[in-house]
Every structure is written in structure tokens, then in C-alpha cells.
Design a protein around this motif. Sequence first.
Motif, mmCIF file in Angstrom:
data_model
loop_
_atom_site.group_PDB
_atom_site.id
_atom_site.type_symbol
_atom_site.label_atom_id
_atom_site.label_comp_id
_atom_site.label_asym_id
_atom_site.label_seq_id
_atom_site.Cartn_x
_atom_site.Cartn_y
_atom_site.Cartn_z
ATOM 1 N N ARG A 68 0.836 -1.211 0.000
ATOM 2 C CA ARG A 68 0.000 0.000 0.000
ATOM 3 C C ARG A 68 0.867 1.257 0.000
ATOM 4 N NH1 ARG A 68 -5.553 -1.021 2.521
ATOM 5 N NH2 ARG A 68 -5.739 -3.289 2.583
ATOM 6 N N LEU A 69 1.950 1.224 0.784
ATOM 7 C CA LEU A 69 2.841 2.384 0.865
ATOM 8 C C LEU A 69 3.641 2.568 -0.422
ATOM 9 C CD1 LEU A 69 4.280 1.981 4.483
ATOM 10 C CD2 LEU A 69 2.913 3.903 3.648
ATOM 11 N N ALA A 70 4.282 1.497 -0.877
ATOM 12 C CA ALA A 70 5.217 1.615 -1.991
ATOM 13 C C ALA A 70 4.524 1.853 -3.321
ATOM 14 C CB ALA A 70 6.083 0.361 -2.076
ATOM 15 N N PHE A 71 3.321 1.296 -3.496
ATOM 16 C CA PHE A 71 2.628 1.402 -4.776
ATOM 17 C C PHE A 71 1.476 2.398 -4.763
ATOM 18 C CE2 PHE A 71 4.851 -2.619 -5.071
ATOM 19 C CZ PHE A 71 5.312 -2.613 -6.379
ATOM 20 N N GLY A 72 1.237 3.044 -3.619
ATOM 21 C CA GLY A 72 0.207 4.066 -3.542
ATOM 22 C C GLY A 72 -1.190 3.547 -3.775
ATOM 23 N N VAL A 73 -1.486 2.364 -3.241
ATOM 24 C CA VAL A 73 -2.816 1.765 -3.395
ATOM 25 C C VAL A 73 -3.460 1.632 -2.022
ATOM 26 C CG1 VAL A 73 -2.286 0.531 -5.523
ATOM 27 C CG2 VAL A 73 -1.773 -0.541 -3.325
ATOM 28 N N SER A 74 -4.777 1.486 -2.002
ATOM 29 C CA SER A 74 -5.475 1.398 -0.719
ATOM 30 C C SER A 74 -6.422 0.221 -0.603
ATOM 31 C CB SER A 74 -6.265 2.691 -0.461
ATOM 32 O OG SER A 74 -7.194 2.919 -1.514
ATOM 33 N N THR A 75 -7.012 -0.199 -1.712
ATOM 34 C CA THR A 75 -8.023 -1.256 -1.666
ATOM 35 C C THR A 75 -7.724 -2.315 -2.714
ATOM 36 O OG1 THR A 75 -9.691 0.365 -0.996
ATOM 37 C CG2 THR A 75 -10.492 -1.769 -1.767
ATOM 38 N N PRO A 76 -7.702 -3.584 -2.331
ATOM 39 C CA PRO A 76 -7.462 -4.628 -3.345
ATOM 40 C C PRO A 76 -8.619 -4.743 -4.318
ATOM 41 C CG PRO A 76 -7.989 -5.606 -1.218
ATOM 42 C CD PRO A 76 -7.847 -4.141 -0.976
ATOM 43 N N ALA A 77 -8.289 -5.024 -5.567
ATOM 44 C CA ALA A 77 -9.324 -5.221 -6.579
ATOM 45 C C ALA A 77 -9.949 -6.599 -6.473
ATOM 46 C CB ALA A 77 -8.725 -5.021 -7.970
ATOM 47 N N VAL A 78 -9.157 -7.569 -6.017
ATOM 48 C CA VAL A 78 -9.626 -8.957 -5.887
ATOM 49 C C VAL A 78 -9.102 -9.512 -4.576
ATOM 50 C CG1 VAL A 78 -9.641 -11.276 -6.892
ATOM 51 C CG2 VAL A 78 -9.549 -9.266 -8.392
ATOM 52 N N GLU A 79 -9.964 -10.192 -3.816
ATOM 53 C CA GLU A 79 -9.563 -10.867 -2.587
ATOM 54 C C GLU A 79 -10.072 -12.299 -2.617
ATOM 55 O OE1 GLU A 79 -9.452 -8.749 1.325
ATOM 56 O OE2 GLU A 79 -10.814 -7.361 0.292
ATOM 57 N N ASP A 80 -9.265 -13.209 -2.119
ATOM 58 C CA ASP A 80 -9.653 -14.605 -2.058
ATOM 59 C C ASP A 80 -8.906 -15.250 -0.899
ATOM 60 O OD1 ASP A 80 -10.870 -16.976 -2.679
ATOM 61 O OD2 ASP A 80 -9.800 -17.311 -4.575
ATOM 62 N N GLY A 81 -9.337 -16.439 -0.497
ATOM 63 C CA GLY A 81 -8.630 -17.133 0.564
ATOM 64 C C GLY A 81 -9.523 -18.068 1.341
ATOM 65 N N VAL A 82 -8.915 -18.765 2.289
ATOM 66 C CA VAL A 82 -9.618 -19.701 3.162
ATOM 67 C C VAL A 82 -9.131 -19.470 4.588
ATOM 68 C CG1 VAL A 82 -9.908 -22.122 3.814
ATOM 69 C CG2 VAL A 82 -9.963 -21.459 1.401
ATOM 70 N N ASP A 83 -10.053 -19.172 5.480
ATOM 71 C CA ASP A 83 -9.733 -19.067 6.894
ATOM 72 C C ASP A 83 -10.110 -20.393 7.544
ATOM 73 O OD1 ASP A 83 -9.374 -18.543 9.548
ATOM 74 O OD2 ASP A 83 -10.611 -16.730 9.608
ATOM 75 N N ALA A 84 -9.096 -21.216 7.823
ATOM 76 C CA ALA A 84 -9.331 -22.557 8.357
ATOM 77 C C ALA A 84 -9.205 -22.614 9.873
ATOM 78 C CB ALA A 84 -8.353 -23.533 7.718
ATOM 79 N N ASP A 85 -9.245 -21.450 10.524
ATOM 80 C CA ASP A 85 -9.131 -21.369 11.987
ATOM 81 C C ASP A 85 -7.765 -21.825 12.493
ATOM 82 O OD1 ASP A 85 -11.703 -20.331 12.362
ATOM 83 O OD2 ASP A 85 -12.582 -22.330 12.329
ATOM 84 N N HIS A 86 -6.809 -21.941 11.595
ATOM 85 C CA HIS A 86 -5.433 -22.240 11.995
ATOM 86 C C HIS A 86 -4.510 -21.718 10.896
ATOM 87 C CE1 HIS A 86 -1.765 -24.234 13.205
ATOM 88 N NE2 HIS A 86 -2.350 -24.606 14.333
ATOM 89 N N PRO A 87 -3.495 -20.927 11.258
ATOM 90 C CA PRO A 87 -2.662 -20.299 10.217
ATOM 91 C C PRO A 87 -1.916 -21.288 9.339
ATOM 92 C CG PRO A 87 -1.707 -19.988 12.401
ATOM 93 C CD PRO A 87 -3.085 -20.519 12.606
ATOM 94 N N HIS A 88 -1.628 -22.491 9.823
ATOM 95 C CA HIS A 88 -0.904 -23.465 9.007
ATOM 96 C C HIS A 88 -1.764 -24.025 7.881
ATOM 97 C CE1 HIS A 88 2.163 -24.459 12.444
ATOM 98 N NE2 HIS A 88 2.136 -23.186 12.125
#
Length: 341
Positions: free
Chosen positions: A195-215
Motif C-alpha cells: 500500500r505504501l510503496a505502490f500508492g494503493v489502498s483497496t485490493p481489486a480482488v480478494e480470495d482465501g480460506v480461513d481454516a481457523d489455523h494459520p498453518h
Amino acid sequence: MLEFPDPPRSGPVRTRPVLLGPGVPLPAGAPDTSAMIDGVEGWVGADPLRQLIDHFGGRWPAGDLTDMLRFLDDFSAEHWDFRGGRERPDAREPDLDSGTVELVHAAAAALGLVRPVPPARPAYAHLVVLGGLAHACLRRVAYAARLLDGGLGVTGEVAVLGSFRPLSDREHRMLAEAGVPGCVTEVDALDAAVRLAFGVSTPAVEDGVDADHPHHSWSSRTYLPAGLPPVRVLAAPSSEPHRRRAHTADTQRFWAGHVRLAPDDAVLLVTAPIYVPFQHCDALRTLAVPYGCGIDTVGVDPGLVDLDRLPEPTLSPGRYLQEIRSAIRSMRALHQELTAG
């Protein structure tokens, strides 16, 4: 020519010349098995490493490259492993005499762990920034942005790769001093850096899985800075979640699957100079070998980032020995991959 005294074992102190020259080349970044093997043999058999082994009381083994790598792994585990399974900032620092300190610094420079070099090509398919400690995350992303501002071409994406490793209290303090509060994990620090280096604030696309454990979890955020390639911030799951968090090879493999890395793609990796040999060979094993892509690896040039805001850590002789060991282990893993079956 520089001369470095060996510590006395018996009799008078001896001196041994160290010729730095242009440095020992890393294994070739092209997906060529014989060239990679030759590169591994050239690096681990180079005179600076042989001198370190001799200085610490080792005797070079007879046998082939497999025997040499086994010996170097075992020897470095005994003499240069100061982490003992701990994170890098928690490694102990050995008490070395001044001659040994000078020899270690000279060998590290010759083996490619000290001096930053510019990218070898004017353009790449992808630019990959590897995560690390919090300040390193800020420095590496800032350096990637400077490379693009300086005209480096990227036809695909900028990939910023990290993990859900919790930041330490020390890292929280460092980020607060740099004006970047509120980060909890390594990937948070990388996201803030983008965000700092590229002057952006909001992602255009977000994805992922929150499996209740970081591993087990993963996340992906893609930003679209004006006039630049897409920038993806990716945190990967661990390939061994019952044992450990995701490491660099996990994130590289995970990213390669997401971006559909293709044969003949040229990939530039950005890390710190001290990690270039080991992370270059890891990338050869995890990206070049299975996908057929080319790999160049560079360290951050401190002349191109704001070190008043993002100061470089002081690198000790123990850190250099530890990362020479990391390079040895990475080259051994690469050799095993290339010769398997």
C-alpha cells in the motif's frame, strides 16, 4: 589480495591468502539439469568455502558431489548452526577472533551474500518479492517498486509472498517507529508495504480460506496500481501443517499454481543479499525444475531504498556463517531433486 590469519592450533599463526575476484557464480537460473548440477559443484567446491572449512578444522572429503554435499551439511550443522531450530533473530552469536571474522566476511562476499547486483534482464514475466522480518518486508517491496519505476518490465504480475507468522514484539516496535502500526502477521506487513510503496489502498480482488489455523489458511489480495502490473499479496498454507508454518518453498509452489507459471517464463526474485544463494537454489528446486521457468535472484540495493526510514540491520559473522549453511542445505536439496530417480 587480502591475507587472514588462521587461529593457532599448534605452532605459530599462519596466514592464508583469499582472492575475492568477481565472486563465485550461483547455479544457472535456466532449467538445465546439467548446468544446475555444474553450478552447485562450482559453488560448494569454490576456494572461499574450502578455506572456511579448513579454518574451522575440517578436512575436505574424497568422493563425488553427493558425498561433498553430505559432508558440508554435517560439518556446517556442527560448526555454523547458531539457530538450533529458533527463528533467525533468536540465533546466538559465536565468539570469533578478529582473523576469523575477517575471513568470514571475505568468504561471504566471494560467495554472493554481501553485494547487491542489478537484475540481469530488462524485463521478466513475473517479479516475486519474498517476505521475511517486518523491516525486510518494507525494504524489499520498496525496492521492487523502485525497480519498476526505473523501467524494469514485467508482463505478468508482481507477487509478494509471505505467511501468517505472528510478528514479534521487536517487529511491532520497528514497524511503529517506521510509521506502520497495526500489523499482526508477516503478510500484514507485506500488505502494508505494498500500500505504501505502490500508492494503493483497496485490493481489486480478494480470495482465501480461513481454516481457523494459520498453518492451514491462505489469503490472496491483488492490487491494480496505475500504470504498473498487478500486485498480488499471497500467504500460503503449510505443506506440513501438523509440524510447522508455511516456509518459502510452500509460498513459491502455491503462487506458481495460482499464476499458472509457464515454461520459459523468466522470474525475478527479490530478497536480501545475505539470502540470495539459498533462496535462489530453493527457487530453482521449487519453480525452475517443475515448471521449466528461468530464475534470477537479486538482493535489495540499499542505495535505492530510504534507509533513514528503513534501516538495514547489522549483519554479524555468525549470521553469514548461518546463511552459508542455509545455502549448502538448499544446494543439497536441489541436487537431490535433480538426481532423483
